[in-house]
Design a protein around this motif. Structure first.
Motif, PDB file in Angstrom:
ATOM      1  N   ASP A   1      44.783  56.669  54.096  1.00 36.02           N
ATOM      2  CA  ASP A   1      44.755  58.087  53.715  1.00 36.02           C
ATOM      3  C   ASP A   1      44.363  58.294  52.252  1.00 36.02           C
ATOM      4  O   ASP A   1      44.606  59.367  51.689  1.00 36.02           O
ATOM      5  N   ARG A   2      43.753  57.295  51.632  1.00 37.53           N
ATOM      6  CA  ARG A   2      43.481  57.406  50.200  1.00 37.53           C
ATOM      7  C   ARG A   2      42.480  58.528  49.913  1.00 37.53           C
ATOM      8  O   ARG A   2      41.630  58.856  50.748  1.00 37.53           O
ATOM      9  N   PRO A   3      42.575  59.128  48.724  1.00 41.85           N
ATOM     10  CA  PRO A   3      41.689  60.246  48.385  1.00 41.85           C
ATOM     11  C   PRO A   3      40.244  59.798  48.271  1.00 41.85           C
ATOM     12  O   PRO A   3      39.954  58.628  47.994  1.00 41.85           O
ATOM     13  N   ALA A   4      39.341  60.744  48.485  1.00 39.30           N
ATOM     14  CA  ALA A   4      37.919  60.434  48.369  1.00 39.30           C
ATOM     15  C   ALA A   4      37.596  60.059  46.932  1.00 39.30           C
ATOM     16  O   ALA A   4      38.148  60.618  45.978  1.00 39.30           O
ATOM     17  N   GLY A   5      36.701  59.102  46.781  1.00 44.73           N
ATOM     18  CA  GLY A   5      36.271  58.669  45.459  1.00 44.73           C
ATOM     19  C   GLY A   5      34.773  58.495  45.437  1.00 44.73           C
ATOM     20  O   GLY A   5      34.055  59.095  46.244  1.00 44.73           O
ATOM     21  N   PRO A   6      34.265  57.659  44.531  1.00 45.06           N
ATOM     22  CA  PRO A   6      32.828  57.403  44.490  1.00 45.06           C
ATOM     23  C   PRO A   6      32.343  56.831  45.818  1.00 45.06           C
ATOM     24  O   PRO A   6      33.116  56.237  46.580  1.00 45.06           O
ATOM     25  N   PRO A   7      31.056  57.001  46.130  1.00 45.57           N
ATOM     26  CA  PRO A   7      30.521  56.433  47.372  1.00 45.57           C
ATOM     27  C   PRO A   7      30.732  54.930  47.431  1.00 45.57           C
ATOM     28  O   PRO A   7      30.816  54.256  46.393  1.00 45.57           O
ATOM     29  N   GLU A   8      30.811  54.397  48.648  1.00 43.19           N
ATOM     30  CA  GLU A   8      30.937  52.951  48.810  1.00 43.19           C
ATOM     31  C   GLU A   8      29.738  52.241  48.191  1.00 43.19           C
ATOM     32  O   GLU A   8      28.620  52.769  48.180  1.00 43.19           O
ATOM     33  N   ALA A   9      29.992  51.048  47.708  1.00 40.27           N
ATOM     34  CA  ALA A   9      28.958  50.231  47.090  1.00 40.27           C
ATOM     35  C   ALA A   9      29.139  48.800  47.556  1.00 40.27           C
ATOM     36  O   ALA A   9      30.139  48.445  48.194  1.00 40.27           O
ATOM     37  N   VAL A  10      28.163  47.963  47.225  1.00 44.11           N
ATOM     38  CA  VAL A  10      28.320  46.531  47.441  1.00 44.11           C
ATOM     39  C   VAL A  10      29.286  46.011  46.388  1.00 44.11           C
ATOM     40  O   VAL A  10      29.067  46.185  45.179  1.00 44.11           O
ATOM     41  N   LEU A  11      30.348  45.377  46.830  1.00 43.77           N
ATOM     42  CA  LEU A  11      31.353  44.808  45.932  1.00 43.77           C
ATOM     43  C   LEU A  11      31.131  43.314  45.789  1.00 43.77           C
ATOM     44  O   LEU A  11      30.782  42.633  46.763  1.00 43.77           O
ATOM     45  N   HIS A  12      31.389  42.808  44.602  1.00 46.38           N
ATOM     46  CA  HIS A  12      31.434  41.351  44.458  1.00 46.38           C
ATOM     47  C   HIS A  12      32.616  40.800  45.236  1.00 46.38           C
ATOM     48  O   HIS A  12      32.504  39.821  45.968  1.00 46.38           O
ATOM     49  N   GLY A  13      33.771  41.415  45.059  1.00 50.40           N
ATOM     50  CA  GLY A  13      34.958  41.045  45.825  1.00 50.40           C
ATOM     51  C   GLY A  13      35.913  40.126  45.117  1.00 50.40           C
ATOM     52  O   GLY A  13      37.098  40.078  45.453  1.00 50.40           O
ATOM     53  N   ASP A  14      35.416  39.375  44.117  1.00 50.43           N
ATOM     54  CA  ASP A  14      36.287  38.481  43.347  1.00 50.43           C
ATOM     55  C   ASP A  14      35.770  38.472  41.913  1.00 50.43           C
ATOM     56  O   ASP A  14      35.380  37.439  41.373  1.00 50.43           O
ATOM     57  N   ALA A  15      35.758  39.659  41.315  1.00 50.83           N
ATOM     58  CA  ALA A  15      35.101  39.872  40.028  1.00 50.83           C
ATOM     59  C   ALA A  15      36.029  39.506  38.875  1.00 50.83           C
ATOM     60  O   ALA A  15      36.937  40.260  38.526  1.00 50.83           O
ATOM     61  N   TRP A  16      35.798  38.338  38.310  1.00 54.14           N
ATOM     62  CA  TRP A  16      36.527  37.908  37.114  1.00 54.14           C
ATOM     63  C   TRP A  16      35.616  36.962  36.328  1.00 54.14           C
ATOM     64  O   TRP A  16      34.533  36.571  36.808  1.00 54.14           O
TER      65      TRP A  16
ATOM     66  N   PRO B   1      35.349  39.867  29.878  1.00 58.44           N
ATOM     67  CA  PRO B   1      35.290  41.144  30.599  1.00 58.44           C
ATOM     68  C   PRO B   1      34.083  41.999  30.214  1.00 58.44           C
ATOM     69  O   PRO B   1      33.427  42.582  31.080  1.00 58.44           O
ATOM     70  N   ALA B   2      33.775  42.057  28.921  1.00 55.68           N
ATOM     71  CA  ALA B   2      32.642  42.877  28.471  1.00 55.68           C
ATOM     72  C   ALA B   2      31.307  42.307  28.949  1.00 55.68           C
ATOM     73  O   ALA B   2      30.345  43.069  29.123  1.00 55.68           O
ATOM     74  N   GLU B   3      31.225  41.002  29.172  1.00 55.36           N
ATOM     75  CA  GLU B   3      29.996  40.406  29.697  1.00 55.36           C
ATOM     76  C   GLU B   3      29.863  40.603  31.204  1.00 55.36           C
ATOM     77  O   GLU B   3      28.754  40.707  31.735  1.00 55.36           O
ATOM     78  N   LEU B   4      30.996  40.667  31.894  1.00 55.30           N
ATOM     79  CA  LEU B   4      30.983  40.874  33.336  1.00 55.30           C
ATOM     80  C   LEU B   4      30.634  42.306  33.704  1.00 55.30           C
ATOM     81  O   LEU B   4      29.927  42.560  34.694  1.00 55.30           O
ATOM     82  N   ALA B   5      31.112  43.273  32.932  1.00 60.07           N
ATOM     83  CA  ALA B   5      31.010  44.681  33.307  1.00 60.07           C
ATOM     84  C   ALA B   5      29.582  45.161  33.566  1.00 60.07           C
ATOM     85  O   ALA B   5      29.348  45.866  34.561  1.00 60.07           O
ATOM     86  N   PRO B   6      28.578  44.826  32.728  1.00 59.07           N
ATOM     87  CA  PRO B   6      27.238  45.349  33.003  1.00 59.07           C
ATOM     88  C   PRO B   6      26.664  44.865  34.332  1.00 59.07           C
ATOM     89  O   PRO B   6      25.957  45.617  35.013  1.00 59.07           O
TER      90      PRO B   6
END
Length: 291
Positions: free
Chosen positions: A161-176, A101-106
């Motif tokens: 109806d979810r609350p506003a959060g950080p702006p949209e970004a490019v997601l990996h989508g299957d991040a593990w 997990p710590a290697e994936l996060a950056p």
């Protein structure tokens, strides 16, 4: 595997790539073959040619951005699709292991910080294939199926109806960790099949659920993940919704596996469903990996 090998040979002929001596790396929904000359062929699912083309485009965009990721074979610009199954060609990575997990996060932080490219990424649909998995879950009784359908409908409404959060970004989508290849010198992102635009927290929730729900990510590893990313997704106001959707997804996947192999997967699928229904106490629920 003979059918896959035959399809591989046809795809290699169309792409002008040598197939002699190909060896199987992994067989699943996608099939990976090692080819001569340091190449890998990836055979996708039928009807997924557009998705395969998008994967290539994302990988090439990441290369332009200087993000370490698996690289497509440049002399084959797009997927070839004998019999409707897309085949893409990639440069083979050096010997590697899955990431922590710590290697994936950056790399996730770096990905989420990139400007949104002019690519047909589409927006995250966290409910894709869930109705089909619920309908096809042969181990459910009628009351359980109705409960899951109501749960899905409720989460869909909450997502809209979810609350506003950080702006949209490019997601990996299957991040593990399995989609991060750690070599002696570089960490490489892999598998862009589910890349889309959406809330960055979606990419972080998988690890949070691994810690909070499964109980598989120890507290110190989760803390290192949050420190390496620079935030804890659980602090976001929409985290409970992100978590609940992720839990429903992995439960429906377990039900799909149970339909194919009840002897192996029916019990863990039943356990996951009981947990969602509040019948197994508080998290962590001790879920085990399925599939």
């Amino acid at each position: 595997m003979e059918a896959s090998r035959t399809l591989l040979a046809r795809a290699c002929a169309l792409a002008g790539v040598g197939a002699a001596g190909a060896t199987l790396i992994r067989a699943g929904e996608n099939v990976l073959w090692r080819l001569p000359g340091g190449l890998v062929a990836r055979i996708g699912r039928e009807g997924q040619t557009a998705a395969a083309a998008r994967e290539l485009a994302v990988a090439r965009w990441l290369a332009r951005c200087g993000v370490p990721a698996v690289r497509p074979l440049e002399r084959v610009p797009g997927p070839v699709a004998p019999d409707g199954r897309p085949v893409t060609f990639w440069e083979e990575l050096p010997p590697h292991r899955p990431g922590t997990p710590a290697e994936l996060a950056p790399l996730l932080r770096r990905l989420h910080g990139l400007p949104v490219p002019d690519l047909p990424l589409g927006r995250l649909d966290p409910f894709v294939r869930l109705p089909e998995r619920i309908d096809g879950a042969v181990t459910l009784d009628g009351e359980q199926r109705d409960w899951l359908r109501e749960r899905l409908a409720g989460l869909r409404a909450a997502w809209a109806d979810r609350p506003a959060g950080p702006p949209e970004a490019v997601l990996h989508g299957d991040a593990w960790g399995g989609n991060l290849a750690v070599t002696s010198g570089t960490h490489y992102l892999l598998d862009f099949e589910r890349t889309s635009l959406g809330p960055p927290g979606w990419d972080l929730t998988g690890t949070a659920v691994g810690h909070e729900t499964f109980g598989l990510v120890p507290a110190d590893e989760y803390a290192a993940f949050c420190a390496a990313y620079g935030a804890d997704v659980r602090d976001l106001p929409d985290y409970p919704l992100l978590r609940d959707v992720r839990e429903l997804r992995v439960t429906c996947f377990a039900l799909q596996q149970a339909a194919a192999d009840p002897g192996r997967y029916a019990a863990p699928a039943r356990h996951r469903l009981a947990c969602l229904r509040g019948e197994r106490g508080p998290r962590p629920w001790g879920w085990t990996a399925v599939g």
